[in-house]
Design a protein around this motif. Structure first.
Motif, PDB file in Angstrom:
ATOM      1  N   THR A  14      -6.026   1.582  -5.477  1.00 12.93           N
ATOM      2  CA  THR A  14      -6.802   0.419  -5.394  1.00 12.93           C
ATOM      3  C   THR A  14      -5.858  -0.931  -5.637  1.00 12.93           C
ATOM      4  O   THR A  14      -5.743  -1.814  -4.643  1.00 12.93           O
ATOM      5  CB  THR A  14      -7.864   0.511  -5.973  1.00 12.93           C
ATOM      6  N   SER A  15      -5.338  -0.797  -6.725  1.00 16.71           N
ATOM      7  CA  SER A  15      -4.366  -1.969  -7.082  1.00 16.71           C
ATOM      8  C   SER A  15      -3.226  -2.214  -6.147  1.00 16.71           C
ATOM      9  O   SER A  15      -2.959  -3.234  -5.585  1.00 16.71           O
ATOM     10  CB  SER A  15      -3.884  -1.697  -8.593  1.00 16.71           C
ATOM     11  N   LEU A  16      -2.585  -0.942  -5.724  1.00 23.21           N
ATOM     12  CA  LEU A  16      -1.451  -1.168  -4.808  1.00 23.21           C
ATOM     13  C   LEU A  16      -1.786  -1.327  -3.332  1.00 23.21           C
ATOM     14  O   LEU A  16      -1.072  -1.807  -2.381  1.00 23.21           O
ATOM     15  CB  LEU A  16      -0.653   0.136  -4.799  1.00 23.21           C
ATOM     16  N   SER A  17      -3.178  -1.181  -3.067  1.00 23.33           N
ATOM     17  CA  SER A  17      -3.681  -1.531  -1.693  1.00 23.33           C
ATOM     18  C   SER A  17      -3.431  -2.881  -1.423  1.00 23.33           C
ATOM     19  O   SER A  17      -3.366  -3.488  -0.325  1.00 23.33           O
ATOM     20  CB  SER A  17      -4.978  -1.093  -1.522  1.00 23.33           C
ATOM     21  N   SER A  18      -3.267  -3.842  -2.413  1.00 24.63           N
ATOM     22  CA  SER A  18      -3.043  -5.186  -2.354  1.00 24.63           C
ATOM     23  C   SER A  18      -1.646  -5.488  -2.308  1.00 24.63           C
ATOM     24  O   SER A  18      -1.374  -6.739  -2.209  1.00 24.63           O
ATOM     25  CB  SER A  18      -3.931  -6.050  -3.257  1.00 24.63           C
ATOM     26  N   GLY A  19      -0.686  -4.871  -2.557  1.00 28.21           N
ATOM     27  CA  GLY A  19       0.800  -4.951  -2.401  1.00 28.21           C
ATOM     28  C   GLY A  19       1.262  -4.340  -3.413  1.00 28.21           C
ATOM     29  O   GLY A  19       0.724  -3.805  -4.539  1.00 28.21           O
ATOM     30  N   PRO A  20       2.499  -4.349  -3.361  1.00 32.53           N
ATOM     31  CA  PRO A  20       3.669  -3.621  -4.478  1.00 32.53           C
ATOM     32  C   PRO A  20       3.456  -4.113  -5.458  1.00 32.53           C
ATOM     33  O   PRO A  20       3.230  -5.470  -6.063  1.00 32.53           O
ATOM     34  CB  PRO A  20       4.945  -3.599  -3.861  1.00 32.53           C
ATOM     35  N   LYS A  21       3.444  -3.267  -6.817  1.00 35.14           N
ATOM     36  CA  LYS A  21       3.581  -3.843  -8.239  1.00 35.14           C
ATOM     37  C   LYS A  21       4.389  -2.673  -9.163  1.00 35.14           C
ATOM     38  O   LYS A  21       4.486  -1.727  -8.758  1.00 35.14           O
ATOM     39  CB  LYS A  21       2.215  -3.887  -8.592  1.00 35.14           C
ATOM     40  N   HIS A  22       4.677  -3.152 -10.192  1.00 31.85           N
ATOM     41  CA  HIS A  22       5.588  -2.369 -11.002  1.00 31.85           C
ATOM     42  C   HIS A  22       4.511  -1.902 -12.267  1.00 31.85           C
ATOM     43  O   HIS A  22       3.285  -2.502 -12.116  1.00 31.85           O
ATOM     44  CB  HIS A  22       6.570  -3.029 -11.690  1.00 31.85           C
ATOM     45  N   GLY A  23       4.877  -1.036 -13.124  1.00 29.97           N
ATOM     46  CA  GLY A  23       3.991  -0.675 -13.914  1.00 29.97           C
ATOM     47  C   GLY A  23       3.140  -1.536 -14.914  1.00 29.97           C
ATOM     48  O   GLY A  23       1.846  -1.568 -14.821  1.00 29.97           O
ATOM     49  N   HIS A  24       3.761  -2.689 -15.305  1.00 32.65           N
ATOM     50  CA  HIS A  24       3.029  -3.600 -16.201  1.00 32.65           C
ATOM     51  C   HIS A  24       1.944  -4.356 -15.416  1.00 32.65           C
ATOM     52  O   HIS A  24       1.016  -4.514 -15.670  1.00 32.65           O
ATOM     53  CB  HIS A  24       3.919  -4.559 -16.909  1.00 32.65           C
ATOM     54  N   ALA A  25       2.388  -4.614 -14.251  1.00 28.11           N
ATOM     55  CA  ALA A  25       1.529  -5.359 -13.273  1.00 28.11           C
ATOM     56  C   ALA A  25       0.429  -4.518 -12.944  1.00 28.11           C
ATOM     57  O   ALA A  25      -0.707  -5.031 -12.790  1.00 28.11           O
ATOM     58  CB  ALA A  25       2.230  -5.913 -11.977  1.00 28.11           C
ATOM     59  N   LEU A  26       0.635  -3.538 -12.753  1.00 25.08           N
ATOM     60  CA  LEU A  26      -0.535  -2.519 -12.230  1.00 25.08           C
ATOM     61  C   LEU A  26      -1.478  -2.070 -13.604  1.00 25.08           C
ATOM     62  O   LEU A  26      -2.790  -2.325 -13.477  1.00 25.08           O
ATOM     63  CB  LEU A  26      -0.094  -0.976 -12.070  1.00 25.08           C
ATOM     64  N   LEU A  27      -1.092  -2.066 -14.670  1.00 23.99           N
ATOM     65  CA  LEU A  27      -1.983  -2.117 -15.849  1.00 23.99           C
ATOM     66  C   LEU A  27      -2.785  -3.551 -15.978  1.00 23.99           C
ATOM     67  O   LEU A  27      -4.000  -3.363 -16.078  1.00 23.99           O
ATOM     68  CB  LEU A  27      -1.075  -2.167 -17.119  1.00 23.99           C
ATOM     69  N   LEU A  28      -2.250  -4.569 -15.663  1.00 21.52           N
ATOM     70  CA  LEU A  28      -2.907  -6.064 -15.815  1.00 21.52           C
ATOM     71  C   LEU A  28      -3.973  -5.938 -14.717  1.00 21.52           C
ATOM     72  O   LEU A  28      -5.120  -6.475 -15.059  1.00 21.52           O
ATOM     73  CB  LEU A  28      -1.874  -7.095 -15.759  1.00 21.52           C
ATOM     74  N   ASP A  29      -3.478  -5.696 -13.248  1.00 22.24           N
ATOM     75  CA  ASP A  29      -4.440  -5.786 -12.330  1.00 22.24           C
ATOM     76  C   ASP A  29      -5.591  -4.767 -12.494  1.00 22.24           C
ATOM     77  O   ASP A  29      -6.757  -5.204 -12.325  1.00 22.24           O
ATOM     78  CB  ASP A  29      -3.632  -5.215 -11.071  1.00 22.24           C
TER      79      ASP A  29
END
Length: 101
Positions: A14-29
């Motif tokens: 779900t998080s990546l469906s809005s665009g690429p992210k690294h690990g920390h950004a995934l955790l925050l999102d």
């Protein structure tokens, strides 16, 4: 893919469906939209499994960070998982309405 609303696989896709992210950004999102706090071990274990299944893929490293993006197969898996969850939500809502009537 059988999922729960708090399943790390579902949350990451779900998080990546809005665009690429690294690990920390995934955790925050994920914490932002789901109120769920994933530990690093849970996050990176799920990332490894998703990558092995071809549902996400790493992009070129940005400094020490490695962003990931969802693949077409990952988008299809997310769509199917959300449809399954929608069935449960719809059934639960219907049953609650019937019980309250």
């Amino acid at each position: 893919m059988a999922v729960r609303a708090n399943d790390p696989t579902l949350l990451i896709l779900t998080s990546l469906s809005s665009g690429p992210k690294h690990g920390h950004a995934l955790l925050l999102d994920i914490e932002s939209f789901a109120g769920a706090r994933l530990g690093p071990g849970t996050l990176y274990g799920a990332i490894t499994r998703l990558d092995e299944r071809g549902l996400i893929e790493p992009l070129g490293a940005d400094d020490r960070r490695r962003p990931y993006r969802i693949t077409a197969a990952g988008s299809a898996a997310l769509s199917a998982a959300l449809a399954d969850l929608r069935k449960v939500v719809d059934e639960g809502t219907s049953r609650l309405r019937a019980a309250q009537a």
